[in-house]
Write a protein that holds these residues in place. Structure first.
Motif, PDB file in Angstrom:
ATOM      1  N   LYS B  61      36.766  38.678  61.183  1.00  0.00           N
ATOM      2  CA  LYS B  61      35.736  37.890  60.502  1.00  0.00           C
ATOM      3  C   LYS B  61      34.982  38.761  59.488  1.00  0.00           C
ATOM      4  O   LYS B  61      34.727  38.344  58.357  1.00  0.00           O
ATOM      5  CB  LYS B  61      34.764  37.331  61.552  1.00  0.00           C
ATOM      6  CG  LYS B  61      33.975  36.136  61.073  1.00  0.00           C
ATOM      7  CD  LYS B  61      32.834  35.814  61.991  1.00  0.00           C
ATOM      8  CE  LYS B  61      33.272  35.110  63.258  1.00  0.00           C
ATOM      9  NZ  LYS B  61      32.111  34.780  64.122  1.00  0.00           N
ATOM     10  N   ILE B  62      34.638  39.975  59.905  1.00  0.00           N
ATOM     11  CA  ILE B  62      33.933  40.914  59.017  1.00  0.00           C
ATOM     12  C   ILE B  62      34.806  41.212  57.792  1.00  0.00           C
ATOM     13  O   ILE B  62      34.332  41.219  56.653  1.00  0.00           O
ATOM     14  CB  ILE B  62      33.590  42.223  59.780  1.00  0.00           C
ATOM     15  CG1 ILE B  62      32.492  41.957  60.815  1.00  0.00           C
ATOM     16  CG2 ILE B  62      33.171  43.336  58.812  1.00  0.00           C
ATOM     17  CD1 ILE B  62      32.302  43.087  61.825  1.00  0.00           C
ATOM     18  N   ALA B  63      36.089  41.430  58.027  1.00  0.00           N
ATOM     19  CA  ALA B  63      37.010  41.737  56.923  1.00  0.00           C
ATOM     20  C   ALA B  63      37.066  40.572  55.936  1.00  0.00           C
ATOM     21  O   ALA B  63      37.002  40.768  54.717  1.00  0.00           O
ATOM     22  CB  ALA B  63      38.400  42.047  57.474  1.00  0.00           C
ATOM     23  N   THR B  64      37.163  39.363  56.465  1.00  0.00           N
ATOM     24  CA  THR B  64      37.206  38.180  55.597  1.00  0.00           C
ATOM     25  C   THR B  64      35.920  38.050  54.788  1.00  0.00           C
ATOM     26  O   THR B  64      35.950  37.727  53.592  1.00  0.00           O
ATOM     27  CB  THR B  64      37.451  36.913  56.454  1.00  0.00           C
ATOM     28  OG1 THR B  64      38.663  37.111  57.188  1.00  0.00           O
ATOM     29  CG2 THR B  64      37.572  35.668  55.605  1.00  0.00           C
ATOM     30  N   GLU B  69      33.017  38.713  49.551  1.00  0.00           N
ATOM     31  CA  GLU B  69      31.829  39.217  48.847  1.00  0.00           C
ATOM     32  C   GLU B  69      32.190  40.105  47.655  1.00  0.00           C
ATOM     33  O   GLU B  69      31.499  40.117  46.644  1.00  0.00           O
ATOM     34  CB  GLU B  69      30.943  40.020  49.804  1.00  0.00           C
ATOM     35  CG  GLU B  69      30.189  39.149  50.810  1.00  0.00           C
ATOM     36  CD  GLU B  69      29.599  39.965  51.959  1.00  0.00           C
ATOM     37  OE1 GLU B  69      29.263  41.150  51.748  1.00  0.00           O
ATOM     38  OE2 GLU B  69      29.489  39.414  53.067  1.00  0.00           O
ATOM     39  N   LEU B  70      33.247  40.902  47.800  1.00  0.00           N
ATOM     40  CA  LEU B  70      33.615  41.862  46.749  1.00  0.00           C
ATOM     41  C   LEU B  70      34.966  41.479  46.165  1.00  0.00           C
ATOM     42  O   LEU B  70      35.988  41.535  46.848  1.00  0.00           O
ATOM     43  CB  LEU B  70      33.681  43.282  47.332  1.00  0.00           C
ATOM     44  CG  LEU B  70      32.386  43.835  47.945  1.00  0.00           C
ATOM     45  CD1 LEU B  70      32.648  45.167  48.624  1.00  0.00           C
ATOM     46  CD2 LEU B  70      31.333  44.012  46.861  1.00  0.00           C
ATOM     47  N   GLU B  71      34.945  41.118  44.905  1.00  0.00           N
ATOM     48  CA  GLU B  71      36.156  40.632  44.258  1.00  0.00           C
ATOM     49  C   GLU B  71      37.242  41.718  44.182  1.00  0.00           C
ATOM     50  O   GLU B  71      36.951  42.873  43.850  1.00  0.00           O
ATOM     51  CB  GLU B  71      35.796  40.149  42.853  1.00  0.00           C
ATOM     52  CG  GLU B  71      36.741  39.080  42.354  1.00  0.00           C
ATOM     53  CD  GLU B  71      36.383  38.664  40.927  1.00  0.00           C
ATOM     54  OE1 GLU B  71      35.192  38.615  40.601  1.00  0.00           O
ATOM     55  OE2 GLU B  71      37.335  38.423  40.166  1.00  0.00           O
ATOM     56  N   GLY B  72      38.444  41.334  44.528  1.00  0.00           N
ATOM     57  CA  GLY B  72      39.574  42.240  44.369  1.00  0.00           C
ATOM     58  C   GLY B  72      39.717  43.265  45.481  1.00  0.00           C
ATOM     59  O   GLY B  72      40.563  44.152  45.399  1.00  0.00           O
ATOM     60  N   VAL B  73      38.894  43.137  46.530  1.00  0.00           N
ATOM     61  CA  VAL B  73      38.905  44.117  47.620  1.00  0.00           C
ATOM     62  C   VAL B  73      39.762  43.630  48.791  1.00  0.00           C
ATOM     63  O   VAL B  73      39.796  42.441  49.096  1.00  0.00           O
ATOM     64  CB  VAL B  73      37.434  44.379  48.067  1.00  0.00           C
ATOM     65  CG1 VAL B  73      37.378  44.931  49.472  1.00  0.00           C
ATOM     66  CG2 VAL B  73      36.742  45.310  47.091  1.00  0.00           C
ATOM     67  N   ARG B  74      40.452  44.569  49.449  1.00  0.00           N
ATOM     68  CA  ARG B  74      41.156  44.281  50.715  1.00  0.00           C
ATOM     69  C   ARG B  74      40.682  45.299  51.727  1.00  0.00           C
ATOM     70  O   ARG B  74      40.571  46.493  51.398  1.00  0.00           O
ATOM     71  CB  ARG B  74      42.668  44.428  50.559  1.00  0.00           C
ATOM     72  CG  ARG B  74      43.328  43.397  49.678  1.00  0.00           C
ATOM     73  CD  ARG B  74      43.485  42.052  50.412  1.00  0.00           C
ATOM     74  NE  ARG B  74      44.060  41.065  49.515  1.00  0.00           N
ATOM     75  CZ  ARG B  74      43.368  40.388  48.600  1.00  0.00           C
ATOM     76  NH1 ARG B  74      42.074  40.586  48.447  1.00  0.00           N
ATOM     77  NH2 ARG B  74      43.967  39.503  47.835  1.00  0.00           N
ATOM     78  N   VAL B  75      40.430  44.854  52.959  1.00  0.00           N
ATOM     79  CA  VAL B  75      40.002  45.802  53.995  1.00  0.00           C
ATOM     80  C   VAL B  75      40.781  45.573  55.281  1.00  0.00           C
ATOM     81  O   VAL B  75      41.303  44.479  55.528  1.00  0.00           O
ATOM     82  CB  VAL B  75      38.483  45.707  54.297  1.00  0.00           C
ATOM     83  CG1 VAL B  75      37.655  46.143  53.106  1.00  0.00           C
ATOM     84  CG2 VAL B  75      38.094  44.318  54.743  1.00  0.00           C
ATOM     85  N   ALA B  76      40.858  46.624  56.107  1.00  0.00           N
ATOM     86  CA  ALA B  76      41.506  46.540  57.413  1.00  0.00           C
ATOM     87  C   ALA B  76      40.871  47.587  58.322  1.00  0.00           C
ATOM     88  O   ALA B  76      40.350  48.601  57.838  1.00  0.00           O
ATOM     89  CB  ALA B  76      43.009  46.805  57.286  1.00  0.00           C
ATOM     90  N   ALA B 106      33.252  48.839  49.968  1.00  0.00           N
ATOM     91  CA  ALA B 106      33.831  47.959  50.979  1.00  0.00           C
ATOM     92  C   ALA B 106      34.067  48.705  52.290  1.00  0.00           C
ATOM     93  O   ALA B 106      33.827  48.176  53.378  1.00  0.00           O
ATOM     94  CB  ALA B 106      35.152  47.382  50.460  1.00  0.00           C
ATOM     95  N   CYS B 107      34.508  49.944  52.193  1.00  0.00           N
ATOM     96  CA  CYS B 107      34.789  50.738  53.382  1.00  0.00           C
ATOM     97  C   CYS B 107      33.483  50.985  54.151  1.00  0.00           C
ATOM     98  O   CYS B 107      33.431  50.885  55.375  1.00  0.00           O
ATOM     99  CB  CYS B 107      35.450  52.050  52.976  1.00  0.00           C
ATOM    100  SG  CYS B 107      36.248  52.885  54.340  1.00  0.00           S
ATOM    101  N   ARG B 108      32.412  51.273  53.405  1.00  0.00           N
ATOM    102  CA  ARG B 108      31.100  51.513  54.004  1.00  0.00           C
ATOM    103  C   ARG B 108      30.569  50.252  54.700  1.00  0.00           C
ATOM    104  O   ARG B 108      30.079  50.294  55.828  1.00  0.00           O
ATOM    105  CB  ARG B 108      30.122  51.982  52.911  1.00  0.00           C
ATOM    106  CG  ARG B 108      28.696  52.170  53.349  1.00  0.00           C
ATOM    107  CD  ARG B 108      28.615  53.339  54.315  1.00  0.00           C
ATOM    108  NE  ARG B 108      27.319  53.402  54.967  1.00  0.00           N
ATOM    109  CZ  ARG B 108      26.372  54.287  54.640  1.00  0.00           C
ATOM    110  NH1 ARG B 108      26.571  55.137  53.667  1.00  0.00           N
ATOM    111  NH2 ARG B 108      25.232  54.302  55.288  1.00  0.00           N
TER     112      ARG B 108
END
Lengths: 79, 157
Positions: B61-64, B69-76, B106-108
């Motif tokens: 959910k946090i990743a989604t 919130e941040l365009e063009g970002v992917r997180v895992a 995004a990582c932060r």
């Protein structure tokens, strides 16, 4: 009408078990009072404990229904 | 998959692979590692436990959220459970973005929200004994205070 209550970490130590079935209908706030009565070790210890209902954080006025899984979430410490 | 809870050694490469893509010129990684002290106390091991199914769901959910919130970002992210020794990775977060600023940001956000919301707990084990991190010890009441050994680093409520 019963719900499954899950205990983790410090709260699990206080209760002495992982989970139990509780006959209960009502709000999360009411459930907290019921559990404090049922387990003397929890009395006055739930101030910083959050509740999750079916794996989502729940508000105090949320109503539990038959078959719900409610977890007591002591302060998290991941990372 | 954007997130998982594992009981084996985490792989930074595996998490990075989840965010790597041709349009991303910046990759940021955060690794949270077991430290040998906490609040002045020596630490030898940390035992992590989780409400695993909810922890995974909350991390997803946090990743989604962050990706919206941040365009063009992917997180895992992946979180470890079990008995960890000093130096072992407890969590690995990765973010990718077209440029470095968004990747770092995004990582932060990812690690901050994981620490705030994901149902994971740790039991600190050291020469002075064991305690749940972040939980006020039941013995530490004004009456009970004198009954157990104390040290300066011990925080109360």
């Amino acid at each position: 009408m019963s719900i499954q209550v899950l205990y983790f970490a410090a709260v699990r130590d206080l209760v002495g078990k992982d989970e139990e079935s509780v006959d209960f209908v009502g709000t999360i706030a009411e459930l907290a009072r019921v559990l404090e009565t049922r387990h003397a070790s929890l009395a006055g210890r739930l101030g910083h404990v959050r509740f999750a209902r079916n794996e989502e954080f729940a508000t105090n006025d949320e109503v539990c229904v038959d078959g719900d899984v409610v977890a007591l979430i002591p302060p998290v410490a991941g990372g | 998959m954007k997130a998982d809870v594992r009981d084996v050694t985490l792989s930074v490469d595996e998490v990075l692979k989840l965010v790597r893509r041709p349009g991303a010129g910046g990759l940021a990684v955060f690794e949270g590692v077991v430290r040998d002290e906490n609040a002045g106390r020596a630490v030898t091991k940390l035992e992590y436990s989780a409400y695993a199914s909810m922890a995974k769901r909350e991390m997803e959910k946090i990743a989604t959220e962050i990706e919206a919130e941040l365009e063009g970002v992917r997180v895992a992210a992946m979180h470890r459970v079990g008995m960890l020794e000093v130096g072992d990775a407890a969590v690995v977060c990765a973010a990718s973005a077209p440029h470095r600023a968004e990747a770092f940001q995004a990582c932060r956000l990812l690690i901050d929200r994981i620490k705030e919301r994901v149902p994971v707990w740790k039991r600190e084990i050291g020469p002075d004994g064991e305690s749940w991190v972040g939980w006020e010890d039941a013995r530490c009441t004004p009456e009970g205070h004198a009954k157990h050994g104390h040290h300066d680093g011990h925080k109360h409520g």
